[in-house]
Design a protein around this motif. Structure first.
Motif, short mmCIF file in Angstrom:
data_model
loop_
_atom_site.label_atom_id
_atom_site.label_comp_id
_atom_site.label_asym_id
_atom_site.label_seq_id
_atom_site.Cartn_x
_atom_site.Cartn_y
_atom_site.Cartn_z
N GLY A 1 -3.21 -2.50 -6.23
CA GLY A 1 -2.27 -2.78 -7.30
C GLY A 1 -0.84 -2.50 -6.89
N LEU A 2 -0.67 -1.56 -5.98
CA LEU A 2 0.63 -1.25 -5.39
C LEU A 2 0.47 -1.14 -3.88
CD1 LEU A 2 1.89 1.58 -7.81
CD2 LEU A 2 2.68 -0.79 -7.77
N THR B 1 6.62 -0.24 -12.22
CA THR B 1 6.45 -0.70 -10.84
C THR B 1 5.21 -1.57 -10.72
OG1 THR B 1 7.48 1.37 -10.11
CG2 THR B 1 6.34 0.07 -8.45
N ARG B 2 4.16 -1.20 -11.42
CA ARG B 2 2.96 -2.04 -11.44
C ARG B 2 3.26 -3.44 -11.96
NH1 ARG B 2 -1.24 2.03 -14.57
NH2 ARG B 2 -2.08 3.15 -12.75
N ALA B 3 4.22 -3.52 -12.91
CA ALA B 3 4.56 -4.82 -13.52
C ALA B 3 5.45 -5.66 -12.61
CB ALA B 3 5.24 -4.60 -14.86
N GLY B 4 5.91 -5.08 -11.50
CA GLY B 4 6.71 -5.85 -10.57
C GLY B 4 8.20 -5.81 -10.81
N VAL B 5 8.69 -4.87 -11.63
CA VAL B 5 10.12 -4.80 -11.93
C VAL B 5 10.93 -4.43 -10.69
CG1 VAL B 5 11.88 -3.58 -13.28
CG2 VAL B 5 9.72 -4.27 -14.35
N GLY B 6 10.39 -3.52 -9.88
CA GLY B 6 11.10 -3.07 -8.69
C GLY B 6 10.29 -2.03 -7.95
N GLU C 1 3.78 -8.35 -4.48
CA GLU C 1 4.63 -9.54 -4.35
C GLU C 1 6.08 -9.19 -3.99
OE1 GLU C 1 4.29 -11.89 -7.85
OE2 GLU C 1 2.15 -12.34 -7.56
N LEU C 2 6.46 -7.92 -4.14
CA LEU C 2 7.81 -7.50 -3.78
C LEU C 2 7.77 -6.98 -2.34
CD1 LEU C 2 10.77 -6.99 -4.58
CD2 LEU C 2 10.05 -4.74 -5.42
N LYS C 3 8.41 -7.68 -1.44
CA LYS C 3 8.31 -7.36 -0.03
C LYS C 3 9.46 -6.46 0.44
CE LYS C 3 4.74 -10.08 0.23
NZ LYS C 3 3.37 -9.50 0.32
N LEU C 4 9.15 -5.60 1.37
CA LEU C 4 10.17 -4.78 2.01
C LEU C 4 11.04 -5.69 2.87
CD1 LEU C 4 11.35 -2.00 2.78
CD2 LEU C 4 9.62 -1.89 4.59
N PRO C 5 12.34 -5.77 2.59
CA PRO C 5 13.19 -6.70 3.34
C PRO C 5 13.31 -6.31 4.81
CG PRO C 5 14.53 -5.27 1.97
CD PRO C 5 13.11 -5.01 1.58
N ALA C 6 13.42 -7.32 5.66
CA ALA C 6 13.58 -7.06 7.09
C ALA C 6 15.01 -6.66 7.41
CB ALA C 6 13.19 -8.30 7.89
N GLY C 7 15.96 -7.12 6.62
CA GLY C 7 17.37 -6.83 6.87
C GLY C 7 17.88 -5.68 6.02
N VAL D 1 7.44 5.52 -1.31
CA VAL D 1 8.05 4.37 -1.95
C VAL D 1 6.97 3.30 -2.09
CG1 VAL D 1 9.73 2.50 -1.73
CG2 VAL D 1 10.38 4.84 -1.14
N VAL D 2 6.75 2.85 -3.33
CA VAL D 2 5.71 1.87 -3.61
C VAL D 2 6.31 0.68 -4.35
CG1 VAL D 2 3.87 3.59 -3.68
CG2 VAL D 2 5.12 3.03 -5.78
N ALA D 3 5.59 -0.42 -4.30
CA ALA D 3 6.05 -1.65 -4.96
C ALA D 3 4.85 -2.54 -5.26
CB ALA D 3 7.06 -2.38 -4.09
N HIS D 4 5.07 -3.50 -6.15
CA HIS D 4 4.05 -4.53 -6.40
C HIS D 4 3.87 -5.34 -5.11
CE1 HIS D 4 2.25 -8.20 -8.05
NE2 HIS D 4 1.87 -7.45 -9.09
#
Length: 296
Positions: free
Chosen positions: A243-244, A221-226, A169-175, A164-167
């Protein structure tokens, strides 16, 4: 069965007509027509539909041609190899491979292969469905996590994994809040089960974009959509450059890429050569090797 009649049938089927086959083989058209007629009589089925302007294979004719073309080609190769004192790869080689693997690696591999073996006419088709290689006339198929098929044997080319990858700026939520996700159209899941450096966890997702191609999903995903669930080989360079970022590996999702061929058939020189070239292209069978070819 008359092998010569079978060869004449294959010749006519390949050229799409008695006239064209006769001109190509420099043989009388009437002879070819007679021998095919004798073959039909011996089998008790019609192999061609003979119209006033066209000649078409019947269903039985297509089934017979799918089997005889490759077998007769192999027989011709074997006799040529014996006559020439060697076993030089030659002739038509049909391969079916999945789309992503083809896009990442097979263009480069195929080009180098035909440069090394100029007498091989290599044809690669790309599709993710499990083709029937015997019925559809393929010499070799490349499949991802293939189902057991007693008619086929082969070898694992390489192993990959899903991450599972993300930009950044998109953080893995703690909750437990859901994260936006880019998925394939058939995906109806609501969560990903991940193995992370801090242990296993379940991440809820809300699909915000559905795309058919894994390369399209990576670009979105690179563009930060999700976030997205993608093969490691596809995103390795993005993870290296930053980049990711990787949130973790998907649990229970190993990927094996196999090269398969019919178990009842002796391997021709061209198939053996292509198998060996594939093996040489991925000497350790690790995802990093596929990533390196894709990035080159």
């Amino acid at each position: 069965m008359d092998l010569l009649a079978l060869a004449d049938f294959t010749l006519v089927a390949r050229h799409g007509g008695f006239g064209r086959a006769a001109r190509a083989a420099k043989r009388p058209k009437a002879t070819l027509s007679r021998r095919v007629g004798e073959l039909e009589a011996s089998l008790g089925v019609r192999l061609f539909e003979r119209g006033s302007h066209a000649l078409k294979l019947t269903e039985e004719g297509r089934a017979l041609y799918a089997r005889t073309e490759s077998l007769l080609t192999e027989l011709d190769e074997a006799t040529s190899a014996v006559a020439s004192g060697g076993d030089v790869p030659r002739g038509r080689l049909r391969v079916s491979a999945p789309l992503l693997f083809s896009q990442m690696a097979l263009g480069k591999i195929a080009a180098q292969f035909v440069l090394r073996h100029p007498q091989v006419q290599l044809e690669i088709t790309t599709e993710d469905r499990a083709v029937d290689m015997v019925e559809e006339g393929y010499d070799l198929v490349i499949r991802v996590n293939p189902k057991v098929d007693e008619r086929l044997v082969g070898r694992v080319l390489l192993r990959d994994r899903l991450v599972v990858v993300a930009h950044p700026e998109l953080k893995l939520p703690a909750g437990n809040e859901a994260v936006p996700a880019v998925v394939r159209p058939a995906n109806d899941g609501t969560a990903w089960e991940l193995a992370t450096p801090r242990g296993d966890r379940r991440v809820s997702i809300t699909p915000v974009l559905k795309l058919a191609s894994l390369i399209m999903i990576r670009d979105a995903t690179r563009a930060g959509v999700g976030a997205a669930l993608l093969p490691y080989s596809l995103v390795a360079s993005d993870l290296q450059t930053g980049g990711l970022v990787a949130w973790g590996d998907a649990k229970g999702s190993p990927i094996e890429i196999w090269a398969l061929y019919p178990s009842r058939r002796l391997l021709s020189a061209r198939v053996s050569a292509f198998l060996e070239y594939l093996k040489a292209s991925f000497p350790t069978g690790l995802a990093e090797e596929l990533a390196a070819i894709g990035a080159a």
